[in-house]
Design an enzyme around this catalytic site. Structure first.
Site, PDB file in Angstrom:
ATOM      1  N   GLU A 297      -7.645  -7.607   4.795  1.00 26.05           N
ATOM      2  CA  GLU A 297      -7.485  -8.942   4.196  1.00 26.05           C
ATOM      3  C   GLU A 297      -7.581 -10.098   5.195  1.00 26.05           C
ATOM      4  OE1 GLU A 297      -3.808  -8.682   1.980  1.00 26.05           O
ATOM      5  OE2 GLU A 297      -4.559  -7.050   0.730  1.00 26.05           O
TER       6      GLU A 297
ATOM      7  N   ASN B 207     -11.082  -3.628   4.958  1.00 22.93           N
ATOM      8  CA  ASN B 207     -10.593  -3.518   3.581  1.00 22.93           C
ATOM      9  C   ASN B 207     -10.154  -4.886   3.073  1.00 22.93           C
ATOM     10  OD1 ASN B 207      -9.690  -1.644   1.406  1.00 22.93           O
ATOM     11  ND2 ASN B 207      -7.633  -2.362   1.923  1.00 22.93           N
TER      12      ASN B 207
ATOM     13  N   HIS C 263      -8.419  -4.606  -7.371  1.00 23.03           N
ATOM     14  CA  HIS C 263      -7.293  -4.886  -8.270  1.00 23.03           C
ATOM     15  C   HIS C 263      -7.815  -5.808  -9.371  1.00 23.03           C
ATOM     16  CE1 HIS C 263      -4.331  -3.095  -5.597  1.00 23.03           C
ATOM     17  NE2 HIS C 263      -4.835  -3.786  -4.594  1.00 23.03           N
TER      18      HIS C 263
ATOM     19  N   GLU D 160      -8.051   0.652  -3.740  1.00 23.61           N
ATOM     20  CA  GLU D 160      -6.735   0.332  -4.321  1.00 23.61           C
ATOM     21  C   GLU D 160      -6.884   0.044  -5.812  1.00 23.61           C
ATOM     22  OE1 GLU D 160      -4.623  -2.695  -2.102  1.00 23.61           O
ATOM     23  OE2 GLU D 160      -5.353  -1.930  -0.182  1.00 23.61           O
TER      24      GLU D 160
ATOM     25  N   ASP E 264      -6.764  -0.598  -9.548  1.00 22.74           N
ATOM     26  CA  ASP E 264      -5.924  -0.670 -10.737  1.00 22.74           C
ATOM     27  C   ASP E 264      -6.498  -1.736 -11.645  1.00 22.74           C
ATOM     28  OD1 ASP E 264      -4.895  -2.983  -9.423  1.00 22.74           O
ATOM     29  OD2 ASP E 264      -2.998  -2.019  -8.937  1.00 22.74           O
TER      30      ASP E 264
HETATM   31  O1  G3I Z   1      11.691  -0.888   1.486  1.00 23.52           O
HETATM   32  C1  G3I Z   1      12.318  -2.114   1.120  1.00 23.52           C
HETATM   33  C2  G3I Z   1      13.723  -1.869   0.669  1.00 23.52           C
HETATM   34  O2  G3I Z   1      14.474  -1.380   1.751  1.00 23.52           O
HETATM   35  C3  G3I Z   1      14.297  -3.196   0.154  1.00 23.52           C
HETATM   36  O3  G3I Z   1      15.583  -2.995  -0.330  1.00 23.52           O
HETATM   37  C4  G3I Z   1      13.415  -3.751  -0.945  1.00 23.52           C
HETATM   38  C5  G3I Z   1      13.931  -5.113  -1.455  1.00 23.52           C
HETATM   39  O4  G3I Z   1      12.874  -5.960  -1.779  1.00 23.52           O
HETATM   40  O5  G3I Z   1      12.134  -3.943  -0.435  1.00 23.52           O
HETATM   41  C6  G3I Z   1      11.512  -2.739   0.002  1.00 23.52           C
HETATM   42  O6  G3I Z   1      10.251  -3.023   0.518  1.00 23.52           O
HETATM   43  C7  G3I Z   1       9.253  -3.341  -0.429  1.00 23.52           C
HETATM   44  C8  G3I Z   1       8.103  -2.374  -0.243  1.00 23.52           C
HETATM   45  O7  G3I Z   1       7.029  -2.731  -1.086  1.00 23.52           O
HETATM   46  C9  G3I Z   1       8.482  -0.930  -0.545  1.00 23.52           C
HETATM   47  O8  G3I Z   1       8.831  -0.794  -1.892  1.00 23.52           O
HETATM   48  C10 G3I Z   1       8.788  -4.755  -0.197  1.00 23.52           C
HETATM   49  O9  G3I Z   1       9.826  -5.664  -0.520  1.00 23.52           O
HETATM   50  C11 G3I Z   1       7.578  -5.061  -1.028  1.00 23.52           C
HETATM   51  O10 G3I Z   1       7.064  -6.323  -0.635  1.00 23.52           O
HETATM   52  C12 G3I Z   1       6.527  -4.018  -0.792  1.00 23.52           C
HETATM   53  O11 G3I Z   1       5.421  -4.309  -1.636  1.00 23.52           O
HETATM   54  C13 G3I Z   1       4.212  -3.698  -1.255  1.00 23.52           C
HETATM   55  C14 G3I Z   1       3.176  -4.770  -0.965  1.00 23.52           C
HETATM   56  O12 G3I Z   1       1.927  -4.160  -0.679  1.00 23.52           O
HETATM   57  C15 G3I Z   1       3.583  -5.646   0.196  1.00 23.52           C
HETATM   58  O13 G3I Z   1       2.594  -6.494   0.584  1.00 23.52           O
HETATM   59  C16 G3I Z   1       3.734  -2.809  -2.402  1.00 23.52           C
HETATM   60  O14 G3I Z   1       4.636  -1.707  -2.543  1.00 23.52           O
HETATM   61  C17 G3I Z   1       2.322  -2.289  -2.115  1.00 23.52           C
HETATM   62  O15 G3I Z   1       1.820  -1.639  -3.263  1.00 23.52           O
HETATM   63  C18 G3I Z   1       1.414  -3.448  -1.785  1.00 23.52           C
HETATM   64  O16 G3I Z   1       0.146  -2.935  -1.483  1.00 23.52           O
HETATM   65  C19 G3I Z   1      -0.852  -3.901  -1.170  1.00 23.52           C
HETATM   66  C20 G3I Z   1      -1.741  -3.291  -0.106  1.00 23.52           C
HETATM   67  O17 G3I Z   1      -0.975  -2.882   0.998  1.00 23.52           O
HETATM   68  C21 G3I Z   1      -2.825  -4.265   0.316  1.00 23.52           C
HETATM   69  N1  G3I Z   1      -3.581  -4.750  -0.814  1.00 23.52           N
HETATM   70  C22 G3I Z   1      -2.765  -5.299  -1.913  1.00 23.52           C
HETATM   71  C23 G3I Z   1      -1.729  -4.285  -2.369  1.00 23.52           C
HETATM   72  C24 G3I Z   1      -0.956  -4.790  -3.570  1.00 23.52           C
HETATM   73  O18 G3I Z   1      -0.215  -5.936  -3.246  1.00 23.52           O
END
Ligand code: G3I
Length: 305
Positions: free
Chosen positions: A127, A169, A206, A235, A237
């Site tokens: 990105e 990516n 996406h 990715e 969906d």
């Molecule tokens: O692990 C912590 C946990 O300890 C905490 O209590 C909780 C509270 O918010 O957060 C948890 O972390 C989260 C993490 O996912 C694991 O679940 C983060 O807040 C959350 O921001 C994070 O989101 C991820 C996101 O990327 C972050 O940018 C999504 O799961 C993940 O699917 C998403 O994936 C991205 C790709 O990497 C790049 N392309 C877009 C895609 C979708 O946004």
């Protein structure tokens, strides 16, 4: 064939899913993963904040768990991601300039070395381009270290793991006419011309009603492939339900199958309830793990139906 992975394998492709390490103890989740998918992408576990929470101290426990799960079952692993403006650990967020550049390159080297020989494709840089009509780079602390930071990251990754395919990516790069798509195309063209190591381009894909599957999606994949790189849907969906969603999944699958160098598709989660989207039903299995119409259409497309 009767599963996504086996059907994709008939044309030499993989069919993967984003996986969260903490869900590997959920037997419904793992049952679907093991029977249907031939590749995994750690959804968060290989990101910068997860692997280097303190500068110079690397933690691989969760990512290793996913890699071990995949290795035991002959699944490929897509590494995601070595350099990104988002999900940086706090220490990195506050860095700039030459110290940040060397910290980023050290991160690339350390993580790619740890997984040397175990990764099919690495999302080396994620990105890095801006949305909108400008066709420029996204502003970030990494970009402010110099326009050649992407090239430097790819060279470091190649040196650390010469056997892994190295990918750029991004999202919103599916429509051939978009400025962002054209900007990424020029980067890849430039890298190929100058011999900067790059092997693949990941199209996150996406899709939702505001950002639907573009009519020229296959053209985009073809044009990138013609530069001499693999293209991968990384990715996937698609928001929606029923036959409309199924038909969009069918189009994406057929677009990949029509391009010889489109060598794999990864969906960004297994069940709708595993999706990063807070609401919606964008995936192939419902919250109970049942196959949706979208699943049936992808399977049929993979089997030439
Ligand atoms: O692990 C912590 C946990 O300890 C905490 O209590 C909780 C509270 O918010 O957060 C948890 O972390 C989260 C993490 O996912 C694991 O679940 C983060 O807040 C959350 O921001 C994070 O989101 C991820 C996101 O990327 C972050 O940018 C999504 O799961 C993940 O699917 C998403 O994936 C991205 C790709 O990497 C790049 N392309 C877009 C895609 C979708 O946004």
């Amino acid at each position: 064939a009767t599963t996504l992975g086996a059907s994709a394998a008939e044309s030499g492709r993989y069919f993967g899913a984003a996986v969260a390490a903490h869900k590997l103890s959920d037997s419904v989740y793992t049952g679907i993963l093991n029977s249907e998918f031939t590749s995994v992408t750690p959804e968060n576990e290989m990101k910068l904040d997860a692997t280097e929470p303190t500068q110079g101290q690397f933690t691989y426990t969760s990512a290793d768990r996913i890699v071990a799960h995949a290795a035991a079952r002959g699944m490929k692993v897509r590494g995601h991601t070595l350099a990104w403006h988002s999900q940086q650990p706090g220490w990195m967020q506050s860095m700039e300039g030459a110290p940040l550049r060397s910290a980023m390159l050290n991160h690339v080297t350390q993580v790619a070395t740890h997984y040397r020989g175990k990764i099919d494709s690495w999302d080396v840089v994620n990105e890095a381009f801006a949305d909108g009509d400008g066709g420029g780079r996204r502003d970030s602390n990494l970009q402010r270290t110099g326009n050649d930071w992407i090239e430097a990251a790819f060279r470091a990754a190649r040196a650390a793991d010469p056997g892994a395919k190295l990918c750029y990516n991004d999202y919103n790069t599916d429509d051939w006419t978009h400025a962002k798509t054209q900007a990424v195309y020029r980067l890849v063209q430039d890298f190929k011309t100058r011999g900067v190591p790059i092997d693949c381009v990941g199209f996150q894909s996406h899709f939702n009603p505001a950002s639907p599957v573009p009519s020229n999606y296959q053209t985009t994949l073809e044009n990138f492939a013609a530069l001499g790189v693999d293209v991968q849907i990384t990715e996937l969906d698609i928001e929606g339900s029923g036959s409309a969603q199924a038909s969009n999944y069918d189009r994406v699958t057929r677009a990949c199958l029509a391009v010889a160098r489109c060598n794999g598709i990864t969906v960004w989660g297994i069940r709708d309830t595993d999706s990063w989207r807070a609401s919606g039903t964008p995936l192939l299995f419902d919250g109970s793990g049942n196959k949706k119409a979208a699943y049936t259409s992808v399977l049929a497309a993979l089997n030439g139906g």
